[in-house]
Structure formats: structure tokens, C-alpha cells
Motif scaffolding. Structure first.
Motif, mmCIF file in Angstrom:
data_model
loop_
_atom_site.group_PDB
_atom_site.id
_atom_site.type_symbol
_atom_site.label_atom_id
_atom_site.label_comp_id
_atom_site.label_asym_id
_atom_site.label_seq_id
_atom_site.Cartn_x
_atom_site.Cartn_y
_atom_site.Cartn_z
ATOM 1 N N ILE A 290 0.744 -1.213 -0.094
ATOM 2 C CA ILE A 290 -0.031 -0.027 0.006
ATOM 3 C C ILE A 290 0.760 1.227 -0.038
ATOM 4 N N VAL A 291 2.035 1.463 1.017
ATOM 5 C CA VAL A 291 2.987 2.496 0.969
ATOM 6 C C VAL A 291 3.551 2.832 -0.301
ATOM 7 N N THR A 292 3.958 1.548 -0.849
ATOM 8 C CA THR A 292 4.850 1.703 -2.071
ATOM 9 C C THR A 292 3.760 2.263 -3.319
ATOM 10 N N VAL A 293 2.588 1.643 -3.296
ATOM 11 C CA VAL A 293 1.765 2.177 -4.532
ATOM 12 C C VAL A 293 1.535 3.584 -4.423
ATOM 13 N N LEU A 294 1.313 4.103 -3.035
ATOM 14 C CA LEU A 294 0.919 5.549 -2.983
ATOM 15 C C LEU A 294 2.060 6.296 -3.551
ATOM 16 N N TRP B 114 11.885 -1.625 6.709
ATOM 17 C CA TRP B 114 10.919 -1.727 5.663
ATOM 18 C C TRP B 114 10.936 -0.700 4.631
ATOM 19 N N ILE B 115 11.358 0.659 5.386
ATOM 20 C CA ILE B 115 11.488 1.798 4.538
ATOM 21 C C ILE B 115 12.396 1.924 3.540
ATOM 22 N N SER B 116 13.421 1.049 3.912
ATOM 23 C CA SER B 116 14.588 1.081 2.780
ATOM 24 C C SER B 116 13.835 0.122 1.617
ATOM 25 N N ILE B 117 13.203 -0.938 1.703
ATOM 26 C CA ILE B 117 12.767 -1.660 0.908
ATOM 27 C C ILE B 117 11.588 -0.969 -0.043
ATOM 28 N N VAL B 118 10.994 -0.046 0.751
ATOM 29 C CA VAL B 118 9.860 0.778 0.179
ATOM 30 C C VAL B 118 10.764 1.901 -0.927
ATOM 31 N N LEU C 196 2.909 -7.012 -4.057
ATOM 32 C CA LEU C 196 2.473 -8.122 -3.006
ATOM 33 C C LEU C 196 3.356 -9.605 -3.288
ATOM 34 N N ASN C 197 4.143 -9.537 -4.790
ATOM 35 C CA ASN C 197 4.756 -10.688 -4.942
ATOM 36 C C ASN C 197 6.281 -10.175 -4.459
ATOM 37 N N ALA C 198 6.428 -9.126 -3.817
ATOM 38 C CA ALA C 198 8.021 -8.741 -3.455
ATOM 39 C C ALA C 198 8.870 -9.825 -3.161
ATOM 40 N N TYR C 199 10.029 -10.029 -3.775
ATOM 41 C CA TYR C 199 10.816 -10.809 -3.418
ATOM 42 C C TYR C 199 12.355 -10.365 -3.626
ATOM 43 N N GLU C 200 12.879 -10.521 -4.750
ATOM 44 C CA GLU C 200 14.290 -10.112 -5.034
ATOM 45 C C GLU C 200 14.819 -8.699 -4.184
ATOM 46 N N VAL C 201 13.973 -7.788 -4.094
ATOM 47 C CA VAL C 201 14.593 -6.483 -3.795
ATOM 48 C C VAL C 201 14.812 -6.801 -2.013
ATOM 49 N N ILE C 202 13.768 -7.429 -1.541
ATOM 50 C CA ILE C 202 13.960 -7.808 -0.004
ATOM 51 C C ILE C 202 15.258 -8.870 -0.028
ATOM 52 N N VAL C 203 15.295 -9.785 -0.679
ATOM 53 C CA VAL C 203 16.528 -10.918 -0.626
ATOM 54 C C VAL C 203 17.882 -9.892 -0.664
ATOM 55 N N GLY C 204 17.902 -8.991 -1.428
ATOM 56 C CA GLY C 204 19.154 -8.313 -1.781
ATOM 57 C C GLY C 204 19.494 -7.343 -0.601
#
Lengths: 322, 420
Positions: A109-113, A187-191, A256-264
């Protein structure tokens, strides 16, 4: 789904639902085929065959198998037996899974906004009569062509080393420790990184939308005395509403399918604070928890379908307005 | 089954020529010639070593031809019923799942099986067993303990500590001298799990026994059980937190790579890593003098133990079609000279009764403990991978509540037992 194919709906169809047309209109053709058989060349059906076969083999069959195994205690190989809905009961009482859903939805939600606000403002700027417009557009699109995992590792270094060093030099207290190491802030860094990576794609769609608005409406608005902000609010926004919906739907689905950015960036940490649903599901393969995570995946799949249906409905409403 | 059906259909639909080729292919495999086997070995730094060894074996005899496979996905291989004929890799909880379900064949009839130290063979059984079989032959053991900077210890008049109090005193001495006592890399969960956590837990309790009891309790594990993460591990983990406090200030954002460089530059006195880090540190400073000692967690020097893991272990899958050839190759790999040569090069400890002792200064500190069988397998490695143990430990090391986090481990354990 089938209602989408009804003639009434198709007249007011936006680009978003048009996008889905090949799959949604396919089933009802059998009803109309008697009328149309003579006019449609068989070759069109042949065109569908390769993708239909691939889709069935690579997506549908594995998905059905996964759902099947979610009712067993299969661990990936060897013997297994049916255990009913035990996996589903366990999923609903598992705090790790619940927190991954909370995190993922909050993040999406935050990222979409963020992505849509920034990309829209950039698009407005880049379609105005400014200098070096084309060159600037090219610059803004660069992040799109770099692989997500590469971006994530680069930012990982920036957040762990460069940013704290900079903050120490300048004297910004809270940033002197890496935000990746802080369970409340990671989580902010991921956003930020996800937004940085996906703004270009969203931006391109907005630019296309803005360019499709005829100049006359602005002239008319100007004659009526509308200032630039009023023009943006009352003319531009309603006319690109369809594009906003596309961007929100596509973006939300991707996040919703976030994966690779979080892994890295954090690999789900610190602790388990940034574990996305996709990451949790994937532990089923590495951790011998295949059937259990298949139950999780099935639930996620159902949720995704529900969200898609709601969004499609909203889309149609929006399209009627436009 | 699948293949046979496919073949018969092919014979019908395709030309006779294809059928003939298939038939001839089948004959060739049955009638003499060297038996082809695949050898899976994917420890990156050891690949060149085993490539040479495989080449030598192929040149020396003509009965068996070995192909080295360094990349295949093992789980997929087992799943398809097409695993490698010989596997040589890290033995852990994950591998134990294959063994537990009878996927690995019995090697007890090999003469080399007799030569393995019983207490080392016992390490295999700590994860899982398959009745009546010796399914896995330990090949090389990696012993891990505290890596320390010998010069910094000598300069500050610190002796190798053998009790908890001496350890804390040493940390205080370093801190007073402005030296970081322990270099920690909390950014990578595994490094906290295998280091501070495994050392403090392994140094205070009987790890394998603890997990035996947990296994037996299963779904009963929780606030009311006598044995649980919360009850049994509370004290060691609190000691771990105390030690974590002696780490570098930026530990939370430091990675394993950062730690190796920092140790090489003499930025800290102690480092909780295994022998694998020694080679990395040497890349930055090959001449740095380092030593190892088991982490003292109690006040009794007799409790000192080192952490071990079966860095490499050999097995032959039940599904292998060339078991005899595979065993021939296993015997070749297990020849004492080959074993000793490997361990000397990769800082491992021998698994056989007549293994040569370690010669490298940096790991000599662990030899007596290893010889006496005073070792344990890391507590973080006994928990199935579907529970993010290392992540929990990481959050404890960086400030999360000890009791609450251990309670969560208990709950996860019970939930896993419920659906397992």
C-alpha cells in the motif's frame, strides 16, 4: 469473470480490462461460435495453441498440483499421506505467516501510493514544455533496465556504509546507524528501493496518458479561467483516471509478490521483520515444508483473485466516469 | 515406469531405426565396458582438488569412469529418482531428511566404515537414523571455536581464557585498552547462529540430548514442558547477549566479509567463526598470527568443547544403478593418504581412527578437544530450516527480548510437530 465478456461491459472497457480480454472472452466464444464459424479463420485458434499448452503445463498443472499437495504432508520427495485441512489450520495460527501478510500488504500500500504520486508529478513535469525533455525522460527510465537484485545489493551497500558515514559527517543522529539493521525502519529501505526501481515504468504509462489528452481541453479550461493547479485537478486527473487505475492495479499486484529486492536488501531481517509472503512460501522448498507452504500459497492465491476482482469492478466504474 | 511407457510409444510411432538404436544402447550398457557414475561435490573451494582426484582415478583404472558434477540440484535429482551415484557434501539436517526416508544405501560392508571414529560416526545419527544402515560416511570435520589475534592477546597480557569469568575479564581488559573485544557481524543471521549462539549453548548444555528430548515432546513443547527453548536455553542465551555487548558498535550492519577484513586488519581481538574464515582473513593478511580456543561458558574448564560439523560426508543413493562401481570410488576417496591430504589443505580434522593430526597453527588449539571427543554439533543446526532460527537469534543479539523470542521458537517447534 464471465460478466466482463458481456457486450454491455465491453463498450465501457478500459485498457486494463482490455488487457485481460484474450483470457476472459475465450470461454463464451463457444456460445457464439455457431454464428461466427464461417467468418473466423481456423488459423486464429492455432495461434492460441502454443500459449495455451505452455500456460497449462507451466502454470495451471503445477498450481493444481500445489493445491492438491496442500492437503498432504508431502515434503518434496518420498512418501506422503492426506492430512486434510491440518495445514490450513496451522497456517492461520502461525504468527510468522500472519506477520508476513501484514508486512507485505502494508509495504504494498505504501509503495503504491509513493510510486504513483512521484511518477505522476514527474510525468506532469516531463510532458510540460521544458528544456532537454527527451534527455531527462531517458535519464529517469534508466533504473527500469537494471536487474532488481543488482539494485538491491548496491543500495544495501549505500544503506550499510555510505549513508551512516554521511550522516555521521553531517551530524544527523538517527541515520548514523544503518536503517537496514533496525527492525522498525528496515521496511522503509525496501519501499525506497522498490519505488526507485518501479517509478520509471509507472512514469512511462503516465506520460503516455498525459500525451493522449488533446490540447483543446486545456485551451477551453484556460478560457474558462482555470489556473494551472485547477487544470491539473479538474482536467488532467479525470482524463488520466484509467491510467491511474492501471498503475495502481499492476503496481499493487507486483508489490504483493515482492521478493528479490528484499532478498538483496535485508533477506527478511533483521529478525523476521521484513519477510514477505513470497519469501515465506519459498522457505517451503528449502525447509522441507512443501505442503504447508503450498497451503499458504493457496490462501495467498485466493486473496489475490479476490483483490483482482474488486479492482476490476472499480476499474469499470472509473471507466464509465471517464 | 514413465520412461518405459514413453519408450514403447516411441517404438510404435517412430521408425524402426530409432527403436533399434534404443535397443543397441541398452545392450552396450549391459555388456562390460567401464561403469559410468556421477560424483556430486559442490563445496566451491574444494572443487579443483576433487577434479584432480577424479581425473587421477579415471586414469588409474578402467572399470569405473567418474564424472564430476558440481552444480546439479540434489533435491530435484532425488525427486526424479535420478540422484548422483556418489555424493560428497556437507551433512546437515536437510540431508538427514533423505537418509531418514531410506534414500541412501547401506555402506557398512565397506572396510573403510570400520575405520571411522565411533564418536564421529555418532554425529550422523544425531540428526536422524535409518535402522540397520550406515548410510553416511563422515569424510572431514570442521571444528569451530573462537578465532583470536595472538599478538593482541600477548600485547595486553591476556591468556587464553578457560572459564566464563576469565573470558569476561579478558573482554574488559581489551575494552579498557580501547580494543574491540569481539568482532560481530550481526547483519548475517547465520554468522550469529553458528558463532555466539552455538558456542554459548554448546558450551553449557548437551545439545544432541536436548534435541532428543524436544523431538520426543513434539507438540508438548511449550511453557509447561520441562525441556524447552525458553527454559533450557535461557541461561546460555543470556550469556550470549552479555558477550554480544562486547562487540563492535556497528555490528548490526556488518557482514561476514566485513568481519574477515576487520580481523585481518587487527581491529578486534576475537571472532566467532569457523575455519572457513581463516582462509578469507589470510587473503587480506597472509602473515597474521591467529589461534583458536573453545569458548568458555561455565566456570569449569572441563566443560570446554568445540563446535563441529560434518563438513563433508560420503553417501551412495539407494536409487543408484551402479552401486558397486560407486563403492569402488568411495573406497578410493576414503584412502587414508587422500583423507589426510584433503584435511591438511582445507583445515579439516580427520574422521578415521588413524587420521593424521592437524598441522596448521591456527587450528591446533582445537586438536586436543577433538581427539578427546569433546565436541558438539551446533544447536542452531538441529532446528528444521522451516523455522527461521538464525533470524530469531539475530534479533536477540541486536536487542529483542530473550524470553519472548525463545517462547516463539517453542511455539514454532510445537506447530511443526503438529503437522509433521
Amino acid at each position: 469473470m464471465t460478466t466482463t465478456a458481456s457486450p454491455a461491459a465491453s463498450t465501457g472497457r478500459t485498457a486494463a480490462s482490455a488487457d485481460r480480454a484474450p483470457t476472459t472472452t475465450a470461454p463464451p466464444t463457444s456460445g457464439r461460435s455457431a454464428r461466427r464459424r464461417q467468418s473466423v479463420d481456423r488459423i486464429y485458434y492455432l495461434f492460441l495453441v502454443p500459449s495455451l499448452v505452455l500456460f497449462t503445463l507451466a502454470i495451471t498443472v503445477p498450481a493444481l498440483l500445489g493445491i492438491f499437495y496442500s492437503f498432504t504432508n508431502f515434503i518434496g520427495f518420498g512418501d506422503w499421506e492426506f492430512i486434510g485441512i491440518t495445514n490450513y489450520i496451522a497456517v492461520f495460527s502461525d504468527p510468522a505467516i500472519l506477520s508476513s501478510y501484514l508486512f507485505t500488504f502494508g509495504f504494498a500500500i505504501v509503495t503504491v501510493l509513493l510510486v504513483n504520486v512521484v511518477a505522476f508529478l514527474l510525468a506532469v513535469g516531463l510532458t510540460a514544455q521544458i528544456k532537454a525533455k527527451t534527455a531527462l525522460r531517458a535519464v529517469f527510465v534508466i533504473p527500469m533496465v537494471i536487474s532488481g537484485i543488482v539494485i538491491a545489493y548496491v543500495f544495501n551497500f549505500l544503506f550499510s556504509n555510505s549513508l551512516p558515514a554521511f550522516a555521521t559527517a553531517v551530524g544527523i543522529g538517527p541515520l548514523q546507524e544503518s536503517i537496514l539493521a533496525n527492525p522498525d525502519l528496515a521496511w522503509i529501505s525496501i519501499v525506497i528501493v522498490t519505488a526507485w526501481q518501479s517509478i520509471p515504468g509507472t512514469l512511462l504509462i503516465y506520460i503516455a496518458g498525459l500525451l493522449s489528452i488533446p490540447g483543446e481541453v486545456y485551451e477551453a479550461a484556460a478560457i474558462d479561467g482555470a489556473k494551472p493547479f485547477r487544470q491539473l485537478w479538474s482536467v488532467t486527473l479525470p482524463l488520466v483516471a484509467g491510467y491511474v487505475v492501471i498503475n495502481v492495479i499492476l503496481g499493487f499486484k507486483n508489490y504483493l509478490n515482492a521478493y528479490e529486492v528484499i532478498v538483496g536488501l535485508t533477506n527478511g531481517g533483521p529478525g523476521t521483520s521484513t519477510r514477505s509472503i513470497a519469501m515465506t512460501i519459498f522457505t517451503g522448498f528449502t525447509g522441507g515444508d512443501y505442503a504447508y507452504q503450498m497451503a499458504n500459497a493457496t490462501i495467498f492465491f485466493v486473496i489475490a483473485i479476490v483483490i483482482s476482482l474488486i479492482q476490476l469492478r472499480i476499474t469499470r466504474g472509473k471507466a464509465a466516469l471517464a | 515406469m514413465e520412461r518405459r511407457r514413453w519408450r514403447s510409444r516411441t517404438a510404435v510411432t517412430l521408425s524402426v531405426a530409432v527403436g533399434l538404436t534404443l535397443g543397441l544402447g541398452g545392450c552396450a550398457a549391459d555388456s562390460g565396458g567401464p561403469a559410468d557414475i556421477t560424483f556430486h561435490m559442490s563445496k566451491p573451494e574444494a572443487i579443483p582438488y576433487f577434479r584432480e582426484l577424479t581425473k587421477k582415478f579415471n586414469a588409474e583404472q578402467s572399470d569405473v569412469r567418474v564424472t564430476l558434477d558440481t552444480a546439479s540440484n540434489l533435491s530435484a535429482g532425488f525427486l526424479r529418482g535420478n540422484p548422483p551415484d556418489v555424493g560428497l557434501l556437507n551433512y546437515n539436517e536437510e540431508m538427514a531428511r533423505f537418509m531418514e526416508r531410506g534414500a541412501l544405501s547401506d555402506l557398512s560392508d565397506l572396510p573403510v566404515a570400520e575405520r571411522i571414529r565411533p564418536d564421529v560416526q555418532e554425529l550422523v545419527d544425531q540428526y536422524a537414523t535409518y535402522p540397520g544402515r550406515t548410510s553416511v560416511l563422515p569424510y572431514s570435520v570442521a571444528a569451530a571455536s573462537v578465532i583470536y589475534n595472538v599478538e593482541l592477546f600477548e600485547e595486553n597480557g591476556v591468556d587464553v581464557p578457560t572459564t566464563w569469568d576469565e573470558l569476561i575479564a579478558a573482554c574488559d581488559t581489551f575494552e579498557a585498552a580501547g580494543i574491540t573485544p569481539i568482532y560481530s557481524t550481526f547483519k548475517e543471521p547465520w554468522s550469529v547462529g553458528q558463532g555466539l549462539f552455538d558456542y554459548t549453548v554448546g558450551g553449557s548444555i548437551d545439545v544432541a540430548g536436548f534435541y532428543d528430548e524436544l523431538d520426543e515432546l513434539g507438540t508438548e513443547v511449550g511453557p509447561d514442558s520441562d525441556v524447552s527453548f525458553e527454559k533450557t536455553l535461557k541461561e546460555p542465551v543470556e550469556r550470549m547477549v552479555e558477550l554480544a555487548g562486547y562487540s563492535n558498535d556497528n555490528a548490526a550492519s556488518r557482514s561476514y566479509g566485513d568481519g574477515n577484513v576487520a580481523m585481518a586488519k587487527g581491529e578486534a581481538a576475537m571472532y566467532m567463526q569457523g575455519p572457513w574464515a581463516l582462509g578469507e582473513i589470510a587473503k587480506t593478511d597472509p602473515d597474521l598470527e591467529l589461534g583458536t580456543f573453545p569458548l568458555p561458558v561455565t566456570d569449569d574448564p572441563d566443560d570446554l568443547k568445540v563446535r563441529v560439523n560434518l563438513d563433508l560426508a560420503l553417501w551412495v543413493p539407494e536409487a543408484s544403478t551402479e552401486k558397486e562401481a560407486a563403492k569402488t570410488f568411495v573406497s578410493y576417496l576414503m584412502e587414508q593418504d587422500t583423507l589426510d591430504e584433503y584435511n591438511a589443505e582445507f583445515l579439516g580434522f580427520g574422521t578415521t581412527v588413524d587420521a593424521a593430526p592437524a598441522t596448521d597453527e591456527r587450528i591446533l588449539g582445537m586438536q586436543e578437544y577433538y581427539d578427546d571427543g569433546r565436541f558438539y554439533q551446533g544447536a542452531s543446526k538441529f532446528v528444521p530450516l522451516s523455522i527461521p532460527t538464525d533470524n530469531y537469534i539475530q534479533s536477540i543479539a541486536t536487542g529483542a527480548d530473550v524470553d519472548a523470542t525463545l517462547r516463539r521458537l517453542d511455539a514454532d517447534w510445537a506447530r511443526l510437530a503438529l503437522r509433521g
